[in-house]
Design a protein around this motif. Structure first.
Motif, short mmCIF file in Angstrom:
data_model
loop_
_atom_site.label_atom_id
_atom_site.label_comp_id
_atom_site.label_asym_id
_atom_site.label_seq_id
_atom_site.Cartn_x
_atom_site.Cartn_y
_atom_site.Cartn_z
N TYR A 174 6.95 8.61 4.07
CA TYR A 174 6.65 7.24 3.65
C TYR A 174 7.90 6.39 3.63
O TYR A 174 7.88 5.23 4.01
CB TYR A 174 5.96 7.22 2.27
N ARG A 181 2.60 12.45 -9.50
CA ARG A 181 2.08 13.82 -9.33
C ARG A 181 3.23 14.82 -9.33
O ARG A 181 3.15 15.89 -9.94
CB ARG A 181 1.29 13.91 -8.01
N GLY A 202 2.26 1.81 -3.40
CA GLY A 202 1.25 2.36 -4.30
C GLY A 202 1.07 3.85 -4.10
O GLY A 202 0.99 4.62 -5.07
N ILE A 203 1.01 4.27 -2.85
CA ILE A 203 0.85 5.69 -2.54
C ILE A 203 2.09 6.45 -3.00
O ILE A 203 1.99 7.53 -3.58
CB ILE A 203 0.59 5.89 -1.03
N GLU A 204 3.25 5.86 -2.77
CA GLU A 204 4.50 6.49 -3.18
C GLU A 204 4.54 6.69 -4.70
O GLU A 204 4.93 7.75 -5.19
CB GLU A 204 5.68 5.63 -2.73
N GLN A 205 4.08 5.71 -5.44
CA GLN A 205 4.07 5.82 -6.90
C GLN A 205 3.13 6.94 -7.36
O GLN A 205 3.47 7.70 -8.27
CB GLN A 205 3.67 4.49 -7.54
N ILE A 206 1.98 7.03 -6.74
CA ILE A 206 1.03 8.09 -7.09
C ILE A 206 1.65 9.46 -6.82
O ILE A 206 1.56 10.37 -7.65
CB ILE A 206 -0.29 7.92 -6.30
N LEU A 207 2.29 9.60 -5.67
CA LEU A 207 2.92 10.88 -5.33
C LEU A 207 4.06 11.22 -6.29
O LEU A 207 4.21 12.38 -6.70
CB LEU A 207 3.43 10.86 -3.88
N GLU A 216 0.83 -1.21 0.00
CA GLU A 216 0.00 0.00 0.00
C GLU A 216 0.86 1.25 0.00
O GLU A 216 0.59 2.21 -0.73
CB GLU A 216 -0.93 0.00 1.21
N LEU A 217 1.93 1.24 0.81
CA LEU A 217 2.83 2.39 0.85
C LEU A 217 3.49 2.61 -0.50
O LEU A 217 3.64 3.74 -0.95
CB LEU A 217 3.89 2.20 1.94
#
Length: 106
Positions: free
Chosen positions: A99, A67, A59-64, A56-57
């Motif tokens: 993260y 962006r 995935g969030i890191e990739q999104i950030l 999950e971390l």
């Protein structure tokens, strides 16, 4: 996150088939039986949860990161807009650093 009995069975069953030994001790965190494989005692449920948390971390890191790249590739010419842009980028970098620290813990 609470796992159902079925999810726990899906985690534990392959261990039994792989030769892992179920111990007569239970995990102090989740209460699941501890297992031993290749001389290492572990809680399969807590390990599963940790793998999920790290995924999950990531995935969030990739999104950030995506962006941040979009913002970096679209820097405005207007100084005031550029300052706003850079502040947002700075916040994203700060979150990414947090993260990274979270990934190193637990």
């Amino acid at each position: 996150m609470t796992l159902s009995d079925e999810e726990i069975r899906k985690i534990i069953t392959p261990l039994l088939f792989s030769g892992a030994k179920m111990l007569d001790k239970h995990c102090p965190k989740c209460g699941s039986p501890l297992f031993e494989l290749n001389g290492r005692a572990f809680c399969p449920v807590c390990e599963h949860r940790e793998k999920q948390r790290k995924a999950e971390l990531k995935g969030i890191e990739q999104i950030l990161m995506e962006r941040l790249k979009i913002l970096a590739n679209n820097l405005p010419n207007d100084i005031e807009e550029l300052e706003k842009h850079l502040k947002v980028m700075e916040k994203i970098i700060d979150i990414l650093e947090r993260y990274k620290k979270l990934e190193g813990t637990k």
